[in-house]
Design an enzyme around this catalytic site. Structure first.
Site, mmCIF file in Angstrom:
data_model
loop_
_atom_site.group_PDB
_atom_site.id
_atom_site.type_symbol
_atom_site.label_atom_id
_atom_site.label_comp_id
_atom_site.label_asym_id
_atom_site.label_seq_id
_atom_site.Cartn_x
_atom_site.Cartn_y
_atom_site.Cartn_z
ATOM 1 N N VAL A 68 -1.555 -95.148 100.730
ATOM 2 C CA VAL A 68 -2.441 -95.250 101.899
ATOM 3 C C VAL A 68 -2.546 -96.713 102.346
ATOM 4 C CG1 VAL A 68 -4.819 -94.911 102.695
ATOM 5 C CG2 VAL A 68 -3.726 -93.199 101.242
ATOM 6 N N LYS A 110 -3.249 -100.083 97.707
ATOM 7 C CA LYS A 110 -2.942 -101.460 97.290
ATOM 8 C C LYS A 110 -3.320 -102.426 98.406
ATOM 9 C CE LYS A 110 0.702 -104.683 96.130
ATOM 10 N NZ LYS A 110 0.937 -105.299 97.441
ATOM 11 N N HIS A 160 -10.164 -104.021 99.911
ATOM 12 C CA HIS A 160 -10.803 -105.336 100.149
ATOM 13 C C HIS A 160 -10.905 -105.668 101.633
ATOM 14 C CE1 HIS A 160 -7.046 -108.225 100.115
ATOM 15 N NE2 HIS A 160 -6.859 -107.185 100.885
HETATM 16 C C1 LIG Z 1 -3.707 -105.481 103.808
HETATM 17 S S1 LIG Z 1 -2.583 -104.311 104.383
HETATM 18 C C2 LIG Z 1 -1.909 -103.649 102.885
HETATM 19 C C3 LIG Z 1 -0.466 -103.267 102.995
HETATM 20 C C4 LIG Z 1 0.195 -102.695 101.717
HETATM 21 N N1 LIG Z 1 -0.638 -101.733 101.034
HETATM 22 C C5 LIG Z 1 0.632 -103.792 100.776
HETATM 23 O O1 LIG Z 1 -0.008 -104.009 99.743
HETATM 24 O O2 LIG Z 1 1.625 -104.478 101.066
HETATM 25 C C6 LIG Z 1 -3.668 -103.005 104.924
HETATM 26 C C7 LIG Z 1 -2.969 -101.879 105.626
HETATM 27 O O3 LIG Z 1 -3.948 -100.912 106.041
HETATM 28 C C8 LIG Z 1 -3.495 -100.350 107.253
HETATM 29 N N2 LIG Z 1 -4.599 -99.664 107.963
HETATM 30 C C9 LIG Z 1 -5.626 -100.238 108.631
HETATM 31 N N3 LIG Z 1 -6.426 -99.282 109.157
HETATM 32 C C10 LIG Z 1 -5.890 -98.081 108.819
HETATM 33 C C11 LIG Z 1 -6.275 -96.725 109.060
HETATM 34 N N4 LIG Z 1 -7.370 -96.438 109.752
HETATM 35 N N5 LIG Z 1 -5.499 -95.743 108.537
HETATM 36 C C12 LIG Z 1 -4.376 -96.035 107.815
HETATM 37 N N6 LIG Z 1 -3.970 -97.315 107.548
HETATM 38 C C13 LIG Z 1 -4.722 -98.324 108.036
HETATM 39 C C14 LIG Z 1 -2.948 -101.539 108.000
HETATM 40 O O4 LIG Z 1 -2.093 -101.175 109.060
HETATM 41 C C15 LIG Z 1 -2.242 -102.298 106.890
HETATM 42 O O5 LIG Z 1 -0.877 -101.945 106.800
#
Ligand SMILES: C[S@@+](CC[C@H](N)C(=O)[O-])C[C@H]1O[C@@H](n2cnc3c(N)ncnc32)[C@H](O)[C@@H]1O
Length: 364
Positions: A205, A264, A268
């Site tokens: 996710v 992951k 935060h």
């Molecule tokens: C900080 S990044 C983490 C990316 C990945 N898990 C990693 O560790 O490389 C947070 C992710 O949450 C996604 N995100 C934000 N809002 C979201 C939502 N409502 N539903 C699904 N994903 C979402 C963003 O697009 C982003 O890719």
């Protein structure tokens, strides 16, 4: 008794304390110079050039390789002097040459772009103007009674996610920065194979462009991996076979079902209320596996009783980045307790991984 000698000692102690306080304050005021000098040297490609030559390079060799204007050679020396002081380069004397030569150290080796350990995109993304401009609005943000992040206060109400979704270059930069952390995860994966071994399916996710899922898929090809992210993030992404696929959606509405959910670097980004919603939706997604399902969280856990000062400092810096950009937070152990139990999980384990993160496995 010589009182004057005593009072002299007192005043010199006071002065010494004042001078030290002054140094401490100045050091923290100018911390940004070290960060920006690192970014400048990363953008010039100094680490790449030293690496591609396979040996330490002198200042003049570096200046030639980097095609610097001759008037900037002295400036390069001063940038490298600071970064050598900060542990990013080492100077060595080469016998046949008069000049000393610069070699890479473990931190600057993380800036070699051709290596899988490359963290240049973290330097680029974290120090991009879009991450820094908002700090000039801190006073306005602190004094206004609005539920806005500092980023939103500084950008007329636009969230950082909205900004990214509009700016193709910036979303790429952000996703690259996230994906660059994957190699550390690959190393960690070797240590924690047991976490994934008995699973048939997993949904990653907020999995971005799938950097982490691809590594899991390589190690566990039988495991069905679904990368779940916002539709605009996964729109043009394709899995490589039946067991790796991309699904667009909103984790606040619902999450596809699987044996396990991976979060992951996701929780935060959000305050407790929204993190709770994500955790509850994750618990719902694993409900088909009953007590055997689990939610795997990889995030920071602040613990100044067992971490050293440098590590705690990094975690506290990250906490303010999350607060100001997203109204998110880095959590202490007692905050993880509260969040996980409130979401309805019955137990969890927490293990440090990847240097400064923790692996949390939460069970229904
Ligand atoms: C900080 S990044 C983490 C990316 C990945 N898990 C990693 O560790 O490389 C947070 C992710 O949450 C996604 N995100 C934000 N809002 C979201 C939502 N409502 N539903 C699904 N994903 C979402 C963003 O697009 C982003 O890719």
């Amino acid at each position: 008794m010589d009182l004057s000698a005593n009072s002299n000692t007192n005043s010199s102690n006071e002065e010494s304390e004042l001078y030290h306080a002054q140094i401490h304050l100045y050091k923290h005021v100018y911390n940004w110079v070290s960060s920006m000098a690192l970014k400048a040297i990363m953008e010039l490609g100094v680490a790449d050039v030293i690496h591609s030559h396979g040996k330490p390079l002198t200042l003049s060799q570096l200046a030639t390789e980097l095609k610097l204007h001759p008037s900037k050679v002295g400036a390069l020396h001063r940038f490298l002097r600071l970064l050598t002081h900060n542990g990013f380069f080492a100077k060595t004397k080469i016998q046949e040459q008069e000049e000393e030569a610069y070699s890479l150290t473990p931190p600057s080796k993380l800036l070699i772009r051709s290596k899988p350990t490359n963290l240049s995109s973290i330097v680029k993304g974290a120090l991009h103007w879009s991450s820094l401009d908002m700090w000039h609005s801190s006073e306005k943000w602190f004094t206004e009674d609005k539920e806005q992040t500092m980023y939103e206060t500084s950008s007329g109400g636009q969230s950082f996610w909205d900004f990214l979704n509009k700016e193709t270059d910036c979303i790429k930069m952000f996703q690259d920065a996230m994906a660059s952390d994957s190699y550390m995860f690959k190393l960690a994966l070797k240590e924690c194979r047991h976490v994934f071994e008995n699973l048939g399916s997993i949904v990653d996710v907020g999995g971005g462009t799938g950097g982490v899922s691809k590594l899991i898929h390589q190690e566990f090809p039988q495991l069905k991996c679904t990368v779940f992210d916002q539709p605009e993030v996964v729109a043009n992404l394709k899995g490589d076979d039946g067991n790796l696929n991309f699904v667009g959606g909103d984790m606040f509405k619902s999450i596809p079902s699987a044996d396990a959910v991976l979060l992951k670097w996701v929780l935060h980004d959000w305050n407790d209320e929204l993190a709770l919603k994500i955790l509850k939706n994750s618990k719902e997604a694993i409900s088909g596996r009953g007590k055997e399902g689990k939610v795997i969280i990889i995030d920071i856990s602040i613990d100044d009783t067992s971490d050293d000062k440098e590590l705690t400092g990094l975690k506290l810096d990250y906490d303010l980045v999350m607060l100001t950009m997203f109204n998110g937070k880095e959590r202490e152990k007692k905050e993880w307790d509260k969040l996980i139990y409130e979401a309805g999980f019955s137990r969890y384990t927490l293990t440090p991984i990847c240097g400064f993160k923790s692996l949390i496995e939460a069970y229904p």
